[in-house]
Structures are given as C-alpha cells and as structure tokens.
Design a protein around this motif. Sequence first.
Motif, mmCIF file in Angstrom:
data_model
loop_
_atom_site.group_PDB
_atom_site.id
_atom_site.type_symbol
_atom_site.label_atom_id
_atom_site.label_comp_id
_atom_site.label_asym_id
_atom_site.label_seq_id
_atom_site.Cartn_x
_atom_site.Cartn_y
_atom_site.Cartn_z
ATOM 1 N N LYS A 1 -1.322 -5.609 12.693
ATOM 2 C CA LYS A 1 -1.203 -6.101 11.315
ATOM 3 C C LYS A 1 -2.219 -7.216 11.077
ATOM 4 C CE LYS A 1 3.694 -4.864 11.368
ATOM 5 N NZ LYS A 1 3.563 -4.112 12.633
ATOM 6 N N THR A 2 -3.054 -7.035 10.064
ATOM 7 C CA THR A 2 -4.127 -7.980 9.754
ATOM 8 C C THR A 2 -4.031 -8.409 8.292
ATOM 9 O OG1 THR A 2 -5.537 -6.754 11.310
ATOM 10 C CG2 THR A 2 -6.623 -8.340 9.856
ATOM 11 N N LEU A 3 -4.190 -9.690 8.046
ATOM 12 C CA LEU A 3 -4.144 -10.201 6.679
ATOM 13 C C LEU A 3 -5.492 -9.986 6.009
ATOM 14 C CD1 LEU A 3 -2.197 -13.564 7.205
ATOM 15 C CD2 LEU A 3 -1.310 -11.253 6.893
ATOM 16 N N GLY A 4 -5.458 -9.394 4.818
ATOM 17 C CA GLY A 4 -6.711 -9.086 4.140
ATOM 18 C C GLY A 4 -6.623 -9.269 2.636
ATOM 19 N N ILE A 5 -7.730 -8.951 1.966
ATOM 20 C CA ILE A 5 -7.838 -9.017 0.501
ATOM 21 C C ILE A 5 -8.306 -7.652 -0.001
ATOM 22 C CG2 ILE A 5 -8.979 -10.120 -1.468
ATOM 23 C CD1 ILE A 5 -7.036 -11.956 0.033
ATOM 24 N N ASP A 6 -7.641 -7.149 -1.014
ATOM 25 C CA ASP A 6 -7.993 -5.852 -1.583
ATOM 26 C C ASP A 6 -9.243 -5.963 -2.460
ATOM 27 O OD1 ASP A 6 -7.579 -3.087 -2.498
ATOM 28 O OD2 ASP A 6 -7.030 -4.025 -4.395
ATOM 29 N N VAL A 7 -10.063 -4.898 -2.467
ATOM 30 C CA VAL A 7 -11.305 -4.921 -3.246
ATOM 31 C C VAL A 7 -11.347 -3.812 -4.302
ATOM 32 C CG1 VAL A 7 -12.626 -5.970 -1.367
ATOM 33 C CG2 VAL A 7 -12.527 -3.471 -1.552
ATOM 34 N N MET A 8 -10.210 -3.184 -4.577
ATOM 35 C CA MET A 8 -10.210 -2.070 -5.529
ATOM 36 C C MET A 8 -10.357 -2.528 -6.985
ATOM 37 S SD MET A 8 -10.071 0.719 -3.805
ATOM 38 C CE MET A 8 -10.542 0.420 -2.113
ATOM 39 N N ASP A 9 -10.102 -3.807 -7.239
ATOM 40 C CA ASP A 9 -10.328 -4.372 -8.577
ATOM 41 C C ASP A 9 -10.638 -5.852 -8.419
ATOM 42 O OD1 ASP A 9 -7.872 -5.631 -8.115
ATOM 43 O OD2 ASP A 9 -6.739 -4.223 -9.345
ATOM 44 N N GLY A 10 -10.700 -6.568 -9.529
ATOM 45 C CA GLY A 10 -11.076 -7.976 -9.471
ATOM 46 C C GLY A 10 -9.927 -8.943 -9.265
ATOM 47 N N VAL A 11 -8.701 -8.425 -9.123
ATOM 48 C CA VAL A 11 -7.520 -9.286 -8.993
ATOM 49 C C VAL A 11 -7.499 -10.018 -7.660
ATOM 50 C CG1 VAL A 11 -4.989 -9.307 -8.870
ATOM 51 C CG2 VAL A 11 -6.151 -7.941 -10.611
ATOM 52 N N GLY A 12 -7.963 -9.356 -6.596
ATOM 53 C CA GLY A 12 -7.917 -9.962 -5.272
ATOM 54 C C GLY A 12 -6.526 -9.928 -4.676
ATOM 55 N N THR A 13 -5.853 -8.789 -4.803
ATOM 56 C CA THR A 13 -4.497 -8.628 -4.278
ATOM 57 C C THR A 13 -4.450 -8.960 -2.793
ATOM 58 O OG1 THR A 13 -4.009 -6.905 -5.905
ATOM 59 C CG2 THR A 13 -2.626 -6.962 -3.937
ATOM 60 N N ASN A 14 -3.486 -9.783 -2.407
ATOM 61 C CA ASN A 14 -3.295 -10.128 -1.000
ATOM 62 C C ASN A 14 -2.585 -8.977 -0.300
ATOM 63 O OD1 ASN A 14 -3.049 -13.721 -0.739
ATOM 64 N ND2 ASN A 14 -4.086 -12.524 -2.297
ATOM 65 N N TRP B 1 -4.972 -26.419 -21.737
ATOM 66 C CA TRP B 1 -4.906 -24.965 -21.879
ATOM 67 C C TRP B 1 -6.291 -24.401 -22.178
ATOM 68 C CZ3 TRP B 1 -1.761 -20.960 -21.045
ATOM 69 C CH2 TRP B 1 -1.989 -19.762 -21.693
ATOM 70 N N ASN B 2 -6.695 -23.381 -21.430
ATOM 71 C CA ASN B 2 -7.939 -22.670 -21.714
ATOM 72 C C ASN B 2 -7.601 -21.197 -21.892
ATOM 73 O OD1 ASN B 2 -10.457 -21.361 -21.732
ATOM 74 N ND2 ASN B 2 -11.378 -22.915 -20.411
ATOM 75 N N GLY B 3 -7.644 -20.741 -23.133
ATOM 76 C CA GLY B 3 -7.241 -19.371 -23.437
ATOM 77 C C GLY B 3 -8.383 -18.383 -23.514
ATOM 78 N N PHE B 4 -9.591 -18.786 -23.082
ATOM 79 C CA PHE B 4 -10.728 -17.854 -23.118
ATOM 80 C C PHE B 4 -10.849 -17.160 -21.772
ATOM 81 C CE2 PHE B 4 -15.083 -16.460 -22.651
ATOM 82 C CZ PHE B 4 -15.333 -15.857 -23.880
ATOM 83 N N ASN B 5 -10.838 -15.827 -21.792
ATOM 84 C CA ASN B 5 -10.851 -15.064 -20.542
ATOM 85 C C ASN B 5 -11.795 -13.872 -20.609
ATOM 86 O OD1 ASN B 5 -8.402 -16.449 -19.254
ATOM 87 N ND2 ASN B 5 -7.529 -15.690 -21.180
ATOM 88 N N VAL B 6 -12.503 -13.662 -19.506
ATOM 89 C CA VAL B 6 -13.300 -12.447 -19.323
ATOM 90 C C VAL B 6 -12.690 -11.689 -18.151
ATOM 91 C CG1 VAL B 6 -15.538 -11.513 -18.648
ATOM 92 C CG2 VAL B 6 -15.423 -13.404 -20.276
ATOM 93 N N LEU B 7 -12.438 -10.406 -18.349
ATOM 94 C CA LEU B 7 -11.776 -9.593 -17.329
ATOM 95 C C LEU B 7 -12.818 -8.778 -16.561
ATOM 96 C CD1 LEU B 7 -8.898 -8.850 -16.313
ATOM 97 C CD2 LEU B 7 -9.009 -6.873 -17.818
ATOM 98 N N HIS B 8 -13.187 -9.259 -15.377
ATOM 99 C CA HIS B 8 -14.130 -8.526 -14.527
ATOM 100 C C HIS B 8 -13.373 -7.478 -13.712
ATOM 101 C CE1 HIS B 8 -17.343 -11.204 -15.578
ATOM 102 N NE2 HIS B 8 -16.722 -12.264 -15.085
ATOM 103 N N ILE B 9 -14.013 -6.339 -13.468
ATOM 104 C CA ILE B 9 -13.335 -5.264 -12.738
ATOM 105 C C ILE B 9 -13.836 -5.115 -11.305
ATOM 106 C CG2 ILE B 9 -12.782 -3.978 -14.833
ATOM 107 C CD1 ILE B 9 -15.134 -2.168 -14.277
ATOM 108 N N GLY B 10 -14.885 -5.834 -10.933
ATOM 109 C CA GLY B 10 -15.424 -5.730 -9.577
ATOM 110 C C GLY B 10 -14.960 -6.875 -8.708
ATOM 111 N N ALA B 11 -14.610 -6.571 -7.447
ATOM 112 C CA ALA B 11 -14.143 -7.602 -6.514
ATOM 113 C C ALA B 11 -15.246 -8.603 -6.182
ATOM 114 C CB ALA B 11 -13.633 -6.950 -5.229
ATOM 115 N N SER B 12 -16.491 -8.187 -6.313
ATOM 116 C CA SER B 12 -17.606 -9.058 -5.947
ATOM 117 C C SER B 12 -18.219 -9.793 -7.135
ATOM 118 C CB SER B 12 -18.708 -8.235 -5.270
ATOM 119 O OG SER B 12 -19.239 -7.288 -6.177
ATOM 120 N N ARG B 13 -17.728 -9.513 -8.355
ATOM 121 C CA ARG B 13 -18.436 -9.993 -9.542
ATOM 122 C C ARG B 13 -18.478 -11.521 -9.647
ATOM 123 N NH1 ARG B 13 -19.449 -7.007 -13.851
ATOM 124 N NH2 ARG B 13 -19.878 -5.519 -12.173
ATOM 125 N N THR B 14 -17.340 -12.191 -9.573
ATOM 126 C CA THR B 14 -17.335 -13.650 -9.741
ATOM 127 C C THR B 14 -18.078 -14.334 -8.606
ATOM 128 O OG1 THR B 14 -15.223 -13.523 -10.910
ATOM 129 C CG2 THR B 14 -15.879 -15.678 -10.086
#
Length: 532
Positions: free
Chosen positions: A79-92, A327-340
């Motif tokens: 069992k290894t702890l990792g980060i998902d790369v299927m989207d930009g969320v970075g699911t643990n 509060w900062n309500g301005f958001n850009v939704l990136h879909i790539g894990a590497s984008r930011t």
Amino acid sequence: MKTTMTRCIHCTRCVRFSEEVAGVEEIGAIGRGEGMQITSYLEHAVHSELSGNVVDLCPVGALTSKPYAFEARPWELTKTLGIDVMDGVGTNIRIDSRGREVLRALPRINDDVNEEWANDKTRHAVDGLMKRRLDKPYLRKNGKLEEASWNEAFQAIADVKAGSSVAAIAGDLVDCETMYATKKLLKSMKSEMLEGRQTGLSYDVSNLAAVNFNTTIAGIEEADVIVLVSTNPRWEASLVNTRIRKAVRKGGAKIFGIGPETDLTYPVEWLGDDMSLLSKLPKAVADALKGAEKPALILGGGALSIEGAHGAALQLANDYKLVRRDWNGFNVLHIGASRTGGLMLGYAYDGGIKAIAAKKPKLLFSLGADEMDYQPFEKSFKVYIGHHGDAGAHGADVILPGAAYTEKNGTYVNLEGRVQRSNKAIFAPGDAREDWSILRALSEVMGKTLPFDSFEELRVKMAKDHPQLAEEGLITFEWKPPTGLPSKPKGKGALPIKDFYLTNSIARASATMQRCSAELLHGNDEMLEAAE
C-alpha cells in the motif's frame, strides 16, 4: 460494480449516497418487508461517475469492485500513498500493488480536497497502466519507428544541433520535477519556449490568482450564488461538482449557467451559450450577485478558449465584488493535473502553442503531450518522453520511455494551488526510466549537464528556485488581476471534455474505461445489467 445481493442487509447506504452525494436516483428498493431488494431501476446500469464509492460504503460486500474481484488478497498488497492525476482535483489515493502491477486505487480521506470519495476514472483506469506501454527507446528510421538503445536515441537528439531553437510541451499528467528538469535543460540551451496548455489555450498568466480556483474546493460549499461559465464540473472535476451540489442542498445556493446545457445533478438556471452574456448579465443574475454574501464564478476551459472571456470574467468579478476581504469568489477550473504546477514553473509561452509553432523550433520535447495537434510541428525533430503509445508517440522521431504517476515520486499542484506529494508504488516496465533521470542522462550527451545527480538533489534545486513548491500545503496567490484585457467575448461556449472516460493516455489504454465509454456514453447494445 459486481453484486452479490444475497449478502445485502438493506442498510440503504448505497441508495442514500446515490441520491444525496452523487445526485442520481438510479439505485433504489423494490418490494416490501422481507421481499425488499436493492437494485438499479429498470435493470439499467448505474451511470454516475461516482458509482464506485458505494463499494467502499457497503458494509457486507454485497457490492464489490468487478475489475478487482478475486485478483488478490489484501495481505498480498503493498500500500502506497499517492495523488491521482486523472483530473485537476488532486484526489488523495492509496495505490495497492503486487509485484510490478497496480491492482487498485482507493481514496484516502482529505476533507480539504476529496473528502472520502474518488471518481470512477480514478478507481478503474489503473488497468491501463499495464497496456500499450512504452518499455524501450525508439528511433524513426526511413519513416518507421524502430527499437534503439538509449545511447542511439540520445545521440540522434544531440545530432539535431538545435542550438536555442528548442521547445517543450507538457501534457496533463506530468509532475513538477519533470517539468523543472526540462526547464533547466532548455534554459541551458538559451530557450524559454515552454508551454503546458497543450490544447492551444492562450490566456494571461501575469497573475496566477487570476487563473486559480481561489474559493478552494472545500470553500465553494459556502457560496450562495454561483455562475458557471462554459464548464461541466461533473466531468471536468467530479469532486468539485459534489461540493457545488452540497452548497445547493445545504445552503440553498442559486446556480446560473452560461454555456451548453448539461445535467449537473442540481438545479441550474441556464442563460444560453452566447459568451457575450458575460459582459452583459441578465437582470435576475445581476441582482442575485449584488445581493449575495459569498458570490462565486467558475470559468471553465471552454470559456478560456474564447477571446475576451477571461477579461470579461475578471471585469465581472470587479463589478460585482466577487473578491472581498475574507472571500475570493473568482475561480478557473483546470482539468489537467499538471496545469497549475506548470503555470508556476513558467509553462505558459506568450501566445501559446500557436506562437511556439510560428517560431519553427528545430527540436521539440513532448512530455506526455497526447492531446495536442502535432501538425504545425511537422518540420521539428520531435522527442516524446512518456509512458503510453498514444498520439504523441505515434508522431515522434524519438521515443524515450518514461514512468507513469504510480512509478515515480512526484510533486503535483491541484487546481486550487495545493502542493501535494505522490510516492512511487512500483517500478516502470522494461527499459523505461523515471523522467528526470532520462533528462539528466540526455543533458550529459548534449553537453548541457544538469546540476543534479539524484531525485533528492533535484527537489532541493526546485525548492530553491520555486520556494512555494518546497512544502506541501495550500498556496495563497496574491490577488492582482491584470487590467486592459479584451472583455468583449463573441461566439458560443463549448465544453472541453467530450468523453469522460477517455481523457488521457492511461484511460484510453484501460479496457474498463473503454467499456464504460462504449456502454454508458455511446449506448452499445451489449450493455450489461447492473446485477451481473
């Protein structure tokens, strides 16, 4: 899902998850009393992109993971702890492997990112890690790719003698260390042609806060009015969509949408797909934003492809005070894990890929860039560093087999600017190597030796040059949005993802994802019943 309903105790956890979290009423009960049964309605398959989570919720094993069923015993797995790369969320995630094969990926609890959930692509695309793999270097000879040694491949690249006429394009699955090593190599060659927006986007990145998900993933739950602009968060970032749904269910948030209509699992007042609406909102939307305590706007990749949309969105944020002291309500939704992470490292050339193509670089490094159009680089000598035989490899002159996200340590920055570290679970197949080590060896042959000899040294150098990547945690970008951008968008908005299950090279290599795409999205007649 594989079902064994003789085990079912009618706890209805799966029913409640589907209705309350996923937002699809596709699982329910039929019959009464001791004759009650849990099933999908009308014996149809469950179409939710979050359906795999009910396997974790089921307390008795009535619902199990069909791809993983009978593959291994839990005590056999590393069992290894990792980060998902299927989207930009970075699911643990937790990567479960046996030998040199990843058998499953399960979500880890992180209340700031994915809570305890994972989308189906995160869970089930892992079988693609063993298919269509690049495990040897290849060199194109007489128009045909042939196996070669590492030295032959490196020498062929060095023989191009590109000088400073060299560029690098990063794909969506790349870690920060690989991008940093490539940047250092290009810098030693006196080139700054770096780009990570492989689909051709070109927007202002002078202030990273203006292209970040500033509200944060958890924070979007607090919004009371949200304007979605040319985005389908259900596919682009499924676990952001569950947060928006929570804002609607618990906080009564009002949602407005500009762009193609789609089912997001919660009520949306669609305003049309004309992007000019951004610069002239209907009165009902304007009044709602003015009266909101925590208004938010989410700008999707489809909107960023429209000239003037980014500037209009920033102007809207200013006019309706989306950014306030707390509060900062301005958001850009990136879909790539590497984008930011790529934007932080400078992978945003002025004018985008189109401007790089106009420079006609002699040498082009493709870091797993499988979604880009290679036609404008027809005359360039193309070097593909990646792990799957997908579009990028097919058009390359040299292929250098790299490691997938489960086969290397790596740093990733998710769409909200959260730095996270993923750990190596298994070794890459065949002669494939970790990307940074390929670049280090290549730099020596090219006479531009990189200043590190180990992964640890690379991380130290990266942390020195980019201190924000030195430690895990959320980065707060200072809000200083650019002014003077075009703000009169024209045209219709589009959605960047056409097929949720086939968005990258790993997913396209996955038999499970191919089957999901065929049966759930394209109505293949061989659709199986949920109770199989």
